[in-house]
Design a protein around this motif. Structure first.
Motif, PDB file in Angstrom:
ATOM      1  N   ARG A  81     -22.858  48.239  26.961  1.00  0.00           N
ATOM      2  CA  ARG A  81     -22.565  49.400  26.601  1.00  0.00           C
ATOM      3  C   ARG A  81     -21.043  49.617  26.955  1.00  0.00           C
ATOM      4  O   ARG A  81     -20.311  50.204  26.027  1.00  0.00           O
ATOM      5  CB  ARG A  81     -23.414  50.627  27.392  1.00  0.00           C
ATOM      6  CG  ARG A  81     -24.932  50.723  26.478  1.00  0.00           C
ATOM      7  CD  ARG A  81     -25.712  51.772  27.369  1.00  0.00           C
ATOM      8  NE  ARG A  81     -26.711  51.932  26.666  1.00  0.00           N
ATOM      9  CZ  ARG A  81     -28.038  52.535  27.077  1.00  0.00           C
ATOM     10  NH1 ARG A  81     -27.909  53.019  28.473  1.00  0.00           N
ATOM     11  NH2 ARG A  81     -29.049  52.716  26.249  1.00  0.00           N
ATOM     12  N   CYS A 119     -29.081  48.163  17.770  1.00  0.00           N
ATOM     13  CA  CYS A 119     -27.864  48.885  17.480  1.00  0.00           C
ATOM     14  C   CYS A 119     -27.829  50.194  18.076  1.00  0.00           C
ATOM     15  O   CYS A 119     -26.887  50.870  18.634  1.00  0.00           O
ATOM     16  CB  CYS A 119     -27.604  49.371  15.780  1.00  0.00           C
ATOM     17  SG  CYS A 119     -27.256  47.694  15.161  1.00  0.00           S
ATOM     18  N   ARG A 120     -29.003  50.980  18.182  1.00  0.00           N
ATOM     19  CA  ARG A 120     -29.294  52.291  18.848  1.00  0.00           C
ATOM     20  C   ARG A 120     -28.797  52.236  20.327  1.00  0.00           C
ATOM     21  O   ARG A 120     -28.159  52.930  20.881  1.00  0.00           O
ATOM     22  CB  ARG A 120     -30.676  53.025  18.682  1.00  0.00           C
ATOM     23  CG  ARG A 120     -30.624  54.419  19.173  1.00  0.00           C
ATOM     24  CD  ARG A 120     -32.230  54.840  18.911  1.00  0.00           C
ATOM     25  NE  ARG A 120     -33.362  54.305  19.602  1.00  0.00           N
ATOM     26  CZ  ARG A 120     -34.317  54.272  19.476  1.00  0.00           C
ATOM     27  NH1 ARG A 120     -34.740  55.256  18.433  1.00  0.00           N
ATOM     28  NH2 ARG A 120     -35.345  54.002  20.312  1.00  0.00           N
ATOM     29  N   ASP A 121     -29.310  51.069  21.154  1.00  0.00           N
ATOM     30  CA  ASP A 121     -28.924  51.069  22.471  1.00  0.00           C
ATOM     31  C   ASP A 121     -27.303  50.929  22.836  1.00  0.00           C
ATOM     32  O   ASP A 121     -27.048  51.465  23.632  1.00  0.00           O
ATOM     33  CB  ASP A 121     -29.487  49.707  23.063  1.00  0.00           C
ATOM     34  CG  ASP A 121     -31.027  50.006  23.229  1.00  0.00           C
ATOM     35  OD1 ASP A 121     -31.327  50.961  23.426  1.00  0.00           O
ATOM     36  OD2 ASP A 121     -31.652  48.664  23.417  1.00  0.00           O
ATOM     37  N   PHE A 122     -26.657  50.353  21.852  1.00  0.00           N
ATOM     38  CA  PHE A 122     -25.294  49.964  22.009  1.00  0.00           C
ATOM     39  C   PHE A 122     -24.152  50.699  21.117  1.00  0.00           C
ATOM     40  O   PHE A 122     -23.045  50.309  21.144  1.00  0.00           O
ATOM     41  CB  PHE A 122     -25.000  48.549  21.925  1.00  0.00           C
ATOM     42  CG  PHE A 122     -25.867  47.516  23.134  1.00  0.00           C
ATOM     43  CD1 PHE A 122     -25.553  47.667  24.598  1.00  0.00           C
ATOM     44  CD2 PHE A 122     -26.983  47.222  22.936  1.00  0.00           C
ATOM     45  CE1 PHE A 122     -26.121  47.077  25.294  1.00  0.00           C
ATOM     46  CE2 PHE A 122     -27.934  46.423  23.893  1.00  0.00           C
ATOM     47  CZ  PHE A 122     -27.661  46.529  25.046  1.00  0.00           C
ATOM     48  N   GLY A 123     -24.794  51.761  20.351  1.00  0.00           N
ATOM     49  CA  GLY A 123     -23.760  52.341  19.570  1.00  0.00           C
ATOM     50  C   GLY A 123     -23.060  51.551  18.299  1.00  0.00           C
ATOM     51  O   GLY A 123     -21.986  51.965  17.986  1.00  0.00           O
ATOM     52  N   LYS A 126     -23.769  49.631  14.479  1.00  0.00           N
ATOM     53  CA  LYS A 126     -23.982  49.806  13.020  1.00  0.00           C
ATOM     54  C   LYS A 126     -24.523  48.478  12.390  1.00  0.00           C
ATOM     55  O   LYS A 126     -23.560  47.686  12.205  1.00  0.00           O
ATOM     56  CB  LYS A 126     -22.960  50.842  12.283  1.00  0.00           C
ATOM     57  CG  LYS A 126     -23.683  51.077  10.748  1.00  0.00           C
ATOM     58  CD  LYS A 126     -22.679  52.041  10.170  1.00  0.00           C
ATOM     59  CE  LYS A 126     -23.215  52.567   8.701  1.00  0.00           C
ATOM     60  NZ  LYS A 126     -22.196  53.302   8.062  1.00  0.00           N
ATOM     61  N   LYS A 180     -17.379  48.585  15.045  1.00  0.00           N
ATOM     62  CA  LYS A 180     -18.781  48.516  15.733  1.00  0.00           C
ATOM     63  C   LYS A 180     -19.832  48.321  14.697  1.00  0.00           C
ATOM     64  O   LYS A 180     -20.935  48.503  14.755  1.00  0.00           O
ATOM     65  CB  LYS A 180     -19.265  49.892  16.267  1.00  0.00           C
ATOM     66  CG  LYS A 180     -18.350  50.449  17.530  1.00  0.00           C
ATOM     67  CD  LYS A 180     -18.661  51.779  18.004  1.00  0.00           C
ATOM     68  CE  LYS A 180     -17.749  52.149  19.099  1.00  0.00           C
ATOM     69  NZ  LYS A 180     -17.761  51.527  20.195  1.00  0.00           N
ATOM     70  N   ASP A 182     -18.394  50.032  24.054  1.00  0.00           N
ATOM     71  CA  ASP A 182     -17.571  51.364  23.943  1.00  0.00           C
ATOM     72  C   ASP A 182     -16.184  51.148  23.986  1.00  0.00           C
ATOM     73  O   ASP A 182     -15.358  52.027  23.453  1.00  0.00           O
ATOM     74  CB  ASP A 182     -17.724  52.070  25.213  1.00  0.00           C
ATOM     75  CG  ASP A 182     -19.220  52.897  25.139  1.00  0.00           C
ATOM     76  OD1 ASP A 182     -19.970  52.899  24.047  1.00  0.00           O
ATOM     77  OD2 ASP A 182     -19.838  53.265  26.363  1.00  0.00           O
TER      78      ASP A 182
END
Length: 305
Positions: free
Chosen positions: A192, A214-218, A220, A201, A196
């Motif tokens: 993360r 993808c949801r875990d690490f922002g 797409k 991304k 970030d």
């Protein structure tokens, strides 16, 4: 609708054949003091082995490289399920044939829907195949094991089932789960922070299996095929992907193990990218769950830097 009715008759017929299989399986089970665990496919094997370790015997129903959505059960598969201590399936309609089996279970086997309690990702309308009666896909993305946070939910459900079946070894299963959680939390924290720090991304895969990842690490994802791997993209979709790759400076098209890379290679050539393998864990490899996910995260990170 005709396919659903036919599937129901097949399930009933297969159960009628189970008698000849069940004695053999029962004998095998009594030869060991270990807990007999049956899972539907390899990602659940990875998680169950992590928690169950040396205390379990484990078998997988769906062979490596076989599509879980379309798998057809055999009599021996049903016998193995019925004669196991624990039966684990993914849920979220990954195995759309499971409900018919559960209706016939006698209550002696502990049944685990591994994804129960995980926060689902809805499949957008365009991802659904036009003929739902024939394909019977669900409304949720079923690839929960590819998100680290959702895999933790699955591992916890598996741990609880093992303790229920084998309370004498509760401490062993708890310790293994805590080790898994520690390793998973470390991955989440490390990557993360890494993701970030990036401006880019967006990444492209051959199959839209990485929604939870993808949801875990922002991140797409954009994909050649949708959540349910419906087939090759239309010329319009391909043109959109080419445009997306160029606008987002995509340097790699990620493909799963053991699938055709033809379309992904065509896309990569068109946009000047490379084709690189990413693990979905649907085939047994030489790495455990944490090792495979770390490799996935690192390769995605390196190609987004």
């Amino acid at each position: 609708m005709k396919k659903r009715i036919l599937t129901g008759f097949i399930i009933i017929f297969l159960f009628s054949l189970m008698g000849c299989e069940s004695k053999k399986v029962s004998t095998e089970k009594n030869d060991s003091s270990k807990i007999n665990v049956v899972v539907t496919f390899n990602p659940l094997r990875e998680l169950a082995e992590y928690i169950g370790g040396e205390k379990i015997n484990i078998s997988t129903i769906i062979p490596d490289g076989t599509e879980a959505h379309d798998f057809e059960l055999k009599a021996k598969d049903l016998a193995n399920i019925k004669n196991s201590n624990i039966f684990i399936y993914n849920g979220f309609d990954m195995e759309n044939w499971v409900d018919k089996i559960l209706d016939t279970m006698d209550g002696k086997t502990i049944v685990v829907e591994a994804s129960k309690g995980a926060e689902p990702i809805m499949v957008v309308e365009s991802e659904h195949h036009e003929d739902e009666d024939d394909h019977n896909h669900g409304q949720y993305d079923p690839h929960t094991w590819l998100g680290v946070t959702t895999a933790l939910v699955q591992a916890n459900n598996i741990k609880d089932a093992l303790i229920k079946a084998d309370s004498a070894n509760k401490e062993y299963y708890e310790e293994n789960f805590q080790k898994f959680k520690k390793d998973a939390d470390a991955l989440l924290s490390e990557y993360r922070e890494k993701f970030d720090s990036l401006k880019n991304k967006s990444f492209v895969t051959s199959h839209a299996a990485f929604g939870y990842f993808c949801r875990d690490f922002g991140l797409k994802q954009n994909s050649v095929e949708g959540v349910f791997a419906e087939g090759e993209p239309t010329p319009k979709k391909m043109a959109e992907l080419i445009d997306y790759c160029k606008k987002n400076n995509i340097r790699a098209i990620f493909v799963e193990e053991n699938i055709s890379t033809k379309v992904s290679e065509t896309l990569a050539k068109e946009v000047g990218a490379e084709v690189k393998v990413i693990h979905t864990l649907e085939s047994k490899g030489d790495k455990n769950y944490i090792e495979s996910m770390r490799e996935n995260l690192e390769i995605v990170y390196e190609n987004l830097k």
